[in-house]
Design an enzyme around this catalytic site. Structure first.
Site, mmCIF file in Angstrom:
data_model
loop_
_atom_site.group_PDB
_atom_site.id
_atom_site.type_symbol
_atom_site.label_atom_id
_atom_site.label_comp_id
_atom_site.label_asym_id
_atom_site.label_seq_id
_atom_site.Cartn_x
_atom_site.Cartn_y
_atom_site.Cartn_z
ATOM 1 N NE ARG A 104 -2.692 -1.657 3.444
ATOM 2 C CZ ARG A 104 -3.236 -2.836 3.776
ATOM 3 N NH1 ARG A 104 -4.112 -3.409 2.985
ATOM 4 N NH2 ARG A 104 -2.923 -3.442 4.899
ATOM 5 C CG PHE B 105 -10.964 -7.118 -6.269
ATOM 6 C CD1 PHE B 105 -11.946 -8.103 -6.237
ATOM 7 C CD2 PHE B 105 -10.338 -6.841 -7.484
ATOM 8 C CE1 PHE B 105 -12.289 -8.814 -7.393
ATOM 9 C CE2 PHE B 105 -10.685 -7.535 -8.640
ATOM 10 C CZ PHE B 105 -11.655 -8.519 -8.599
ATOM 11 C CG ASP C 22 -14.970 -5.429 -1.639
ATOM 12 O OD1 ASP C 22 -13.731 -5.515 -1.513
ATOM 13 O OD2 ASP C 22 -15.741 -6.383 -1.393
ATOM 14 C CB ALA D 85 -14.198 -6.577 -9.540
ATOM 15 C CG ASP E 203 -5.399 -6.784 -3.159
ATOM 16 O OD1 ASP E 203 -4.884 -7.877 -3.453
ATOM 17 O OD2 ASP E 203 -5.442 -6.341 -1.994
ATOM 18 C CB CYS F 125 -3.364 -13.433 -2.330
ATOM 19 S SG CYS F 125 -5.102 -13.373 -2.652
HETATM 20 N N1 SAH Z 1 -7.091 -4.442 -1.195
HETATM 21 C C1 SAH Z 1 -7.602 -4.901 0.065
HETATM 22 C C2 SAH Z 1 -7.708 -6.429 0.171
HETATM 23 C C3 SAH Z 1 -8.558 -7.076 -0.915
HETATM 24 S S1 SAH Z 1 -9.159 -8.655 -0.492
HETATM 25 C C4 SAH Z 1 -6.732 -4.302 1.180
HETATM 26 O O1 SAH Z 1 -5.671 -3.722 0.909
HETATM 27 O O2 SAH Z 1 -7.116 -4.424 2.353
HETATM 28 C C5 SAH Z 1 -10.243 -9.020 -1.789
HETATM 29 C C6 SAH Z 1 -11.574 -8.295 -1.752
HETATM 30 O O3 SAH Z 1 -12.293 -8.664 -2.937
HETATM 31 C C7 SAH Z 1 -12.509 -8.657 -0.605
HETATM 32 O O4 SAH Z 1 -12.817 -7.485 0.092
HETATM 33 C C8 SAH Z 1 -13.782 -9.219 -1.275
HETATM 34 O O5 SAH Z 1 -14.969 -8.788 -0.637
HETATM 35 C C9 SAH Z 1 -13.688 -8.646 -2.651
HETATM 36 N N2 SAH Z 1 -14.335 -9.406 -3.726
HETATM 37 C C10 SAH Z 1 -14.348 -10.744 -3.909
HETATM 38 N N3 SAH Z 1 -14.964 -11.058 -5.078
HETATM 39 C C11 SAH Z 1 -15.337 -9.885 -5.638
HETATM 40 C C12 SAH Z 1 -15.978 -9.533 -6.852
HETATM 41 N N4 SAH Z 1 -16.379 -10.446 -7.737
HETATM 42 N N5 SAH Z 1 -16.170 -8.233 -7.128
HETATM 43 C C13 SAH Z 1 -15.782 -7.279 -6.258
HETATM 44 N N6 SAH Z 1 -15.154 -7.551 -5.089
HETATM 45 C C14 SAH Z 1 -14.954 -8.830 -4.783
#
Ligand code: SAH
Length: 355
Positions: free
Chosen positions: A174, A191, A212, A239, A259, A299
């Site tokens: 970040r 995300f 999200d 997304a 992410d 990840c």
């Molecule tokens: N960038 C964040 C961590 C992301 S974790 C940080 O720095 O804290 C991944 C995220 O993707 C989760 O919050 C989850 O709710 C979201 N997610 C999962 N599938 C998704 C989708 N199809 N569309 C949008 N968001 C989604």
């Protein structure tokens, strides 16, 4: 028997290591020590002390850190996170479960926490032959905990948050990504979860849209914006649908940050996961202004930095854009990467500039 300590020897009966065994688990044996030593409270005390010491550099930047990261701290099956004095723990294997009370006692002694929340709710516990739990096991745990990361305030919940509460592994990334964000930049944080990347960008004076699918995550973004006195746009959407819609519009962005959750938890899922990642990166590249940046993370250790670079190459070809690599990234140092454990390198990130 499940949970018993066994000695591992080579064919000449030479001692190699001590580990705990679980015939029910896919991973039958996990190594605890390369020395022939008693596995007792002194052993765990030493391990925990060393793990905490390794995190001293993180403590200068944040009051939230992963203190124990399973095999990477030679305590397989154990996860311990510290969020401003509250500990979140996970006992993920039958073997480590046997030492639960010794470990908790030692954590109380060394960390003097305000409370401990046991989040041993991972599905793997059932495969190990254990039931799941999710409860306060020591002291009191505030429903919302305030943490600070490189000057940005976050509110998180051990009780309701995803994973063990907060994506600590992305802390360094970040900050790295925020170095490339300038005042007035337009930024998509896709995300976004609790909004980590976007909040750092807002602090640089950027305009940020947070996307999200989880309402819970977006409520955290809302509180975090208030907490830092910042304003951003929050959108609840899938997304993939959101990016498809944006590609049809004329808007282009200074930064697109992607992410996603792990698409490939197993090797079998790699092919379809790569297709998803390809779509994300290609969309990011197409949505970037000339000279804009795109960050993408994986990840899952099945999709590492080489795969991300391959995807960038094909995105460059497909969109006929010149792509420059700015940074390759991995999990922060409180999630150690051990050379002999390839899946301890489970988080990879690529930051590129697009022309
Ligand atoms: N960038 C964040 C961590 C992301 S974790 C940080 O720095 O804290 C991944 C995220 O993707 C989760 O919050 C989850 O709710 C979201 N997610 C999962 N599938 C998704 C989708 N199809 N569309 C949008 N968001 C989604």
């Amino acid at each position: 028997q499940s949970g018993e300590i066994v000695k591992i020897q080579d064919q000449n009966a030479k001692f190699l290591a001590l580990g705990y065994i679980n015939p029910l688990s896919e991973i039958t044996l996990r190594v605890l020590s390369f020395n022939d030593e008693p596995i007792d409270s002194e052993f765990f005390s030493k391990r925990i002390k060393n793990a905490i010491k390794k995190r001293e550099a993180v403590a200068l930047r944040s009051n939230a850190a992963r203190l124990i990261h399973s095999e990477a701290d030679m305590l397989p099956g154990l996860i311990v996170d510290n969020y401003n004095g509250y500990l979140g723990v996970q006992f993920n294997t039958y073997g480590i479960e046997q030492y639960r009370s010794i470990i908790i006692e030692e954590l109380i002694r060394q960390c003097a926490p305000k409370g401990i929340y046991d989040k041993s709710d991972a599905k793997v516990r059932r495969k190990e032959g254990l039931s799941t739990t999710n409860e306060v096991i020591y002291g009191e745990v505030a429903p919302q905990i305030l943490i600070n990361e490189d000057g940005v305030e976050f509110e998180m919940s051990l009780i309701e948050g995803q994973k063990t509460g907060f994506y600590l592994d992305q802390r360094a990334n970040r900050e790295i990504v925020s170095r490339y964000i300038k005042n007035k930049d337009s930024v998509l944080d896709i995300f976004c979860n609790a909004g980590g990347f976007g909040l750092h960008a807002l602090q640089k004076g950027a305009d940020v849209t947070f996307v999200d699918l989880s309402q819970n995550a977006l409520s955290q973004v809302e509180s975090n914006l208030k907490l830092n006195n910042l304003i951003g746009e929050i959108i609840r959407a899938d997304a993939f649908e959101y990016l498809t819609q944006k590609l049809q519009e004329d808007n282009r962005y200074d930064a697109v940050l992607l992410d996603p959750p792990p698409f490939a938890k197993t090797k079998k899922e790699v092919h379809s996961a790569m297709k998803g990642m390809k779509f994300l990166l290609q969309s990011g590249v197409k949505l970037a202004k000339e000279g804009g940046i795109v960050a993408i993370f994986s990840c899952s250790h099945h999709i590492g930095i080489n795969e991300l670079l391959d995807l960038a190459k094909s995105a460059s070809k497909e969109s006929r854009r010149f792509i420059e690599v700015l940074e390759t990234m991995r999990a922060d140092i409180d999630h150690p990467y051990i050379v002999s454990i390839p899946n301890s390198n489970y988080l990879s990130g690529l930051l590129v500039r697009v022309y």
